[in-house]
Design a protein around this motif. Structure first.
Motif, short mmCIF file in Angstrom:
data_model
loop_
_atom_site.label_atom_id
_atom_site.label_comp_id
_atom_site.label_asym_id
_atom_site.label_seq_id
_atom_site.Cartn_x
_atom_site.Cartn_y
_atom_site.Cartn_z
N SER A 139 0.84 -1.19 0.00
CA SER A 139 0.00 0.00 0.00
C SER A 139 0.88 1.24 0.00
N GLY A 140 0.33 2.34 -0.45
CA GLY A 140 0.99 3.63 -0.37
C GLY A 140 0.17 4.54 0.52
N VAL A 141 0.83 5.20 1.47
CA VAL A 141 0.13 6.04 2.45
C VAL A 141 0.85 7.38 2.52
N PHE A 142 0.07 8.46 2.57
CA PHE A 142 0.68 9.77 2.76
C PHE A 142 1.38 9.81 4.12
N PRO A 143 2.56 10.41 4.20
CA PRO A 143 3.30 10.46 5.47
C PRO A 143 2.51 11.07 6.62
N GLU A 164 9.28 10.02 -3.15
CA GLU A 164 9.26 11.47 -2.99
C GLU A 164 8.63 12.16 -4.18
N ARG A 165 7.77 13.13 -3.85
CA ARG A 165 7.12 13.96 -4.88
C ARG A 165 6.58 13.08 -6.01
N ILE A 166 5.90 12.03 -5.67
CA ILE A 166 5.42 11.05 -6.66
C ILE A 166 4.21 11.55 -7.45
N GLY A 167 3.46 12.46 -6.87
CA GLY A 167 2.29 12.98 -7.56
C GLY A 167 1.81 14.28 -6.94
N ARG A 168 1.01 14.99 -7.71
CA ARG A 168 0.44 16.25 -7.23
C ARG A 168 -0.95 15.99 -6.68
N HIS A 169 -1.22 16.57 -5.54
CA HIS A 169 -2.51 16.45 -4.88
C HIS A 169 -2.97 17.85 -4.51
N TRP A 173 2.92 18.88 -4.56
CA TRP A 173 3.62 17.61 -4.72
C TRP A 173 3.58 16.87 -3.39
N ARG A 174 3.25 15.56 -3.44
CA ARG A 174 3.14 14.77 -2.22
C ARG A 174 4.06 13.55 -2.29
N ASP A 175 4.60 13.21 -1.13
CA ASP A 175 5.35 11.96 -0.96
C ASP A 175 4.37 10.86 -0.60
N VAL A 176 4.77 9.62 -0.83
CA VAL A 176 3.98 8.46 -0.43
C VAL A 176 4.91 7.45 0.23
N VAL A 177 4.52 6.98 1.40
CA VAL A 177 5.26 5.93 2.10
C VAL A 177 4.80 4.60 1.51
#
Length: 188
Positions: A139-143, A164-169, A173-177
């Motif tokens: 799964s991918g979760v916002f930090p 890091e900076r995988i997509g714009r929300h 730009w947002r990271d995903v854990v």
């Protein structure tokens, strides 16, 4: 989760899974009759800004198109049928070498957060994945989604890395854990 606890959550033919859990809720397979409520819970999660990149829940057809029906569950109030949350998994690839790898999402209705609904749902998914021969759940979760990160950690998920900076929300730009849970019995 102990083996006995996982055994108590094993799927039964379209009926409830295990004993009632949080707030007397039961987990059962998701079906088309849940569409409106599942999508409403999804939308509420998206509206909170910490649950996913989307801003609008898809149509039911699009929601179910990529999901594995045998790995989609809802937590419901057995009296009213109200959906308190859902969990669903999708294959990560159509390549046969990844047949035992799925990606999942878990969403809880805002009125039921902090009551163990996510734990109930993720427990059902983990048990069903073990039974289905799935060796990796990811799964991918916002930090900033600390409750989700803690929930996953409780079920043996580990942080694989941060994308890091995988997509714009919403213009940012947002990271995903990136998290994964490897089975200790399947694929060993």
């Amino acid at each position: 989760m102990t083996r006995d606890a996982a055994d108590s959550l094993r799927p039964e033919a379209a009926g409830p899974i295990g004993a009632p859990g949080a707030d007397g809720l039961v987990v059962r397979p998701m079906d088309d009759g849940d569409a409106e409520q599942v999508l409403a819970v999804y939308q509420a999660g998206l509206d909170g800004g910490q649950a996913g990149f989307e801003t609008t829940a898809p149509s039911w057809r699009d929601f179910t198109a990529g999901r594995l029906a045998h790995l989609c569950f809802v937590a419901v109030d057995p009296g009213s049928g109200a959906v308190a949350g859902w969990v669903a998994a999708s294959p990560v690839s159509s390549r046969c070498v990844y047949a035992g790898v799925v990606e999942h999402s878990v969403y809880v209705h805002p009125g039921h957060r902090g009551r163990g609904v996510g734990r109930l749902l993720l427990g059902a998914l983990v048990a069903a994945c073990e039974e289905a021969g799935i060796w990796t759940i990811q799964s991918g979760v916002f930090p900033g989604n600390t409750p989700s990160l803690r929930l996953h950690e409780a079920f043996g998920f580990r942080v694989v890395g941060v994308r890091e900076r995988i997509g714009r929300h919403r213009g940012v730009w947002r990271d995903v854990v990136l998290l994964e849970r490897r089975s200790t019995t399947v694929g060993t």
